[in-house]
Design a protein around this motif. Structure first.
Motif, PDB file in Angstrom:
ATOM      1  N   LEU A  25       4.976  10.511 -12.169  1.00 56.50           N
ATOM      2  CA  LEU A  25       4.360   9.564 -11.256  1.00 56.50           C
ATOM      3  C   LEU A  25       3.007   9.567 -11.513  1.00 56.50           C
ATOM      4  O   LEU A  25       2.352   8.907 -10.601  1.00 56.50           O
ATOM      5  CB  LEU A  25       5.008   9.447  -9.878  1.00 56.50           C
ATOM      6  N   GLU A  53      -4.295  -1.551  -2.023  1.00 63.50           N
ATOM      7  CA  GLU A  53      -4.409  -0.156  -2.762  1.00 63.50           C
ATOM      8  C   GLU A  53      -3.003   0.066  -3.359  1.00 63.50           C
ATOM      9  O   GLU A  53      -1.852  -0.169  -2.983  1.00 63.50           O
ATOM     10  CB  GLU A  53      -4.617   0.978  -1.914  1.00 63.50           C
ATOM     11  N   VAL A  60      -5.734   9.634   0.976  1.00 58.78           N
ATOM     12  CA  VAL A  60      -7.212  10.265   1.037  1.00 58.78           C
ATOM     13  C   VAL A  60      -7.977   8.926   0.915  1.00 58.78           C
ATOM     14  O   VAL A  60      -9.174   8.997   1.819  1.00 58.78           O
ATOM     15  CB  VAL A  60      -7.480  11.427   0.130  1.00 58.78           C
ATOM     16  N   MET A  61      -7.999   8.098   0.083  1.00 58.94           N
ATOM     17  CA  MET A  61      -8.749   6.885   0.006  1.00 58.94           C
ATOM     18  C   MET A  61      -8.388   5.768   0.809  1.00 58.94           C
ATOM     19  O   MET A  61      -9.232   5.034   1.308  1.00 58.94           O
ATOM     20  CB  MET A  61      -8.613   6.129  -1.516  1.00 58.94           C
ATOM     21  N   ASN A 125      -6.666   4.636  -7.343  1.00 59.77           N
ATOM     22  CA  ASN A 125      -6.892   5.821  -8.205  1.00 59.77           C
ATOM     23  C   ASN A 125      -5.674   5.697  -8.898  1.00 59.77           C
ATOM     24  O   ASN A 125      -4.550   6.166  -8.546  1.00 59.77           O
ATOM     25  CB  ASN A 125      -7.141   7.167  -7.702  1.00 59.77           C
TER      26      ASN A 125
HETATM   27  N1  SAM Z   1      -4.532   7.644  -4.261  1.00 58.92           N
HETATM   28  C1  SAM Z   1      -4.423   8.876  -3.974  1.00 58.92           C
HETATM   29  C2  SAM Z   1      -5.590  10.018  -4.463  1.00 58.92           C
HETATM   30  O1  SAM Z   1      -6.499   9.122  -5.026  1.00 58.92           O
HETATM   31  O2  SAM Z   1      -5.512  10.911  -4.326  1.00 58.92           O
HETATM   32  C3  SAM Z   1      -3.300   9.080  -5.235  1.00 58.92           C
HETATM   33  C4  SAM Z   1      -3.479   8.709  -6.788  1.00 58.92           C
HETATM   34  S1  SAM Z   1      -2.605   9.042  -8.088  1.00 58.92           S
HETATM   35  C5  SAM Z   1      -3.466   9.304  -9.087  1.00 58.92           C
HETATM   36  C6  SAM Z   1      -1.302   7.859  -8.266  1.00 58.92           C
HETATM   37  C7  SAM Z   1      -0.497   7.402  -7.008  1.00 58.92           C
HETATM   38  O3  SAM Z   1       0.160   6.296  -7.427  1.00 58.92           O
HETATM   39  C8  SAM Z   1       0.680   8.528  -6.814  1.00 58.92           C
HETATM   40  O4  SAM Z   1       0.673   8.652  -5.229  1.00 58.92           O
HETATM   41  C9  SAM Z   1       1.953   7.968  -7.304  1.00 58.92           C
HETATM   42  O5  SAM Z   1       3.264   8.241  -6.551  1.00 58.92           O
HETATM   43  C10 SAM Z   1       1.642   6.518  -6.976  1.00 58.92           C
HETATM   44  N2  SAM Z   1       2.358   5.736  -8.011  1.00 58.92           N
HETATM   45  C11 SAM Z   1       2.919   5.972  -9.328  1.00 58.92           C
HETATM   46  N3  SAM Z   1       3.361   4.773  -9.968  1.00 58.92           N
HETATM   47  C12 SAM Z   1       3.363   3.786  -8.907  1.00 58.92           C
HETATM   48  C13 SAM Z   1       3.914   2.395  -9.046  1.00 58.92           C
HETATM   49  N4  SAM Z   1       4.501   2.057 -10.201  1.00 58.92           N
HETATM   50  N5  SAM Z   1       3.777   1.626  -8.066  1.00 58.92           N
HETATM   51  C14 SAM Z   1       3.074   2.093  -6.876  1.00 58.92           C
HETATM   52  N6  SAM Z   1       2.491   3.441  -6.867  1.00 58.92           N
HETATM   53  C15 SAM Z   1       2.738   4.484  -7.847  1.00 58.92           C
END
Ligand code: SAM
Length: 292
Positions: A25, A53, A60-61, A125
């Motif tokens: 993910l 978002e 965190v953001m 992010n």
């Molecule tokens: N925003 C947080 C940070 O900056 O610490 C997390 C960023 S992390 C790179 C990407 C986030 O996107 C994860 O929480 C993941 O579970 C979520 N994610 C992945 N695929 C997704 C999807 N198709 N739809 C929604 N969220 C998704």
């Protein structure tokens, strides 16, 4: 309040909720406050702003954006993070978390409902495994957002913002620049994430164009021409377009190019978006005249 950029807080959350990072993910969480500020500063988030978002992670953001914006709607795919976000965002009454895969959400309906017709900024992010599909979905489906400010893999950002005759310039550059004006606003080392990814990142801001930069007779044909031109980068434009079925003969393909003042021996990667538009419009008009 929990300090979400602290690795010890992340470990505490992992223990409390039995959370495990999912590589598939794209879960690389930010552990650097300065980067979060730079993203929010780059997005120029103010009290009149609405934010969408994608992938809040542990929030965190989201927390910082909730402090600055009017409203934040965050879409998170991972069910395991929903109770975590409930705790970390408990004190904000301007945040709503939606448990869904962003690729399966009717974003137009969601924006109309949650933001009452105002155009939010997308700030995220993004998970690396799905960066380009998310950006292209937002652009191609004309999702009503004003800007897309996202942290993405450095190489993808370079392709999005590339100029003609550079190595990074390709179909993605032309497509994204047709819909938006991209600007790289910050470079981000891999050390600001937990766990650390094996690529560097940048924050890119794409301001959605209200008017396209070129006028097109037929956008579908324009994108087909681009796909053919970049499909075989080693070939001349003449050969690439001919192989792509543009022109009934090589002579005719060359004729199309000359009629647009484009040397047939050039390569696709040297054409500007304006030249692609002129060429696609010429081919479209030629085909229409043939039909009549
Ligand atoms: N925003 C947080 C940070 O900056 O610490 C997390 C960023 S992390 C790179 C990407 C986030 O996107 C994860 O929480 C993941 O579970 C979520 N994610 C992945 N695929 C997704 C999807 N198709 N739809 C929604 N969220 C998704």
């Amino acid at each position: 309040m929990l300090k979400l950029t602290s690795p010890s807080t992340i470990k505490y959350i992992m223990d409390k909720y039995g959370f495990r990072f999912s590589k598939s993910l794209g879960q690389n969480f930010l552990i650097d406050e300065q980067i979060i500020d730079r993203i929010c500063d780059g997005a120029e988030i103010g009290p009149d702003d609405d934010i969408l978002e994608i992938g809040p992670g542990i929030g965190v953001m989201t927390q910082e954006m909730a402090e600055r914006a009017r409203k934040v709607v965050a879409i998170e795919i991972d069910r395991a993070l929903i109770p975590v976000l409930k705790e970390t965002l408990a004190e904000y009454d301007n945040v709503e978390v939606i448990h869904a895969d962003v690729m399966n959400v009717d974003l137009k309906a969601l924006i109309a409902e949650k933001f009452e017709g105002r155009r939010p900024k997308v700030v995220a992010n993004l998970p690396y495994y799905i960066t380009t599909p998310i950006i292209m979905m937002l652009l191609e489906e004309s999702i009503p957002v004003s800007d897309i400010i996202v942290m993405i893999q450095k190489e993808v950002a370079e392709r999005i913002s590339a100029k003609p005759s550079t190595k990074a310039y390709g179909a993605l550059s032309v497509a994204t620049q047709y819909y938006s004006e991209p600007n790289i606003i910050a470079k981000v080392p891999r050390t600001v994430f937990m766990p650390q990814p094996n690529v560097d990142s940048v924050v890119i801001r794409m301001t959605i164009r209200m008017e396209p930069p070129v006028s097109l007779e037929n956008p579908t044909l324009f994108f087909k021409v681009i796909k053919a031109a970049f499909g075989q980068r080693r070939k001349t434009l003449h050969n690439a377009l001919n192989a792509g079925g543009f022109g009934q003969s090589k002579d005719q393909t060359a004729e199309f190019l000359r009629a647009c003042d484009i040397d047939p021996s050039r390569r696709g990667e040297t054409l500007t978006i304006e030249e692609f538009a002129t060429l696609a419009n010429h081919i479209y008009n030629h085909n229409q005249n043939q039909k009549n």
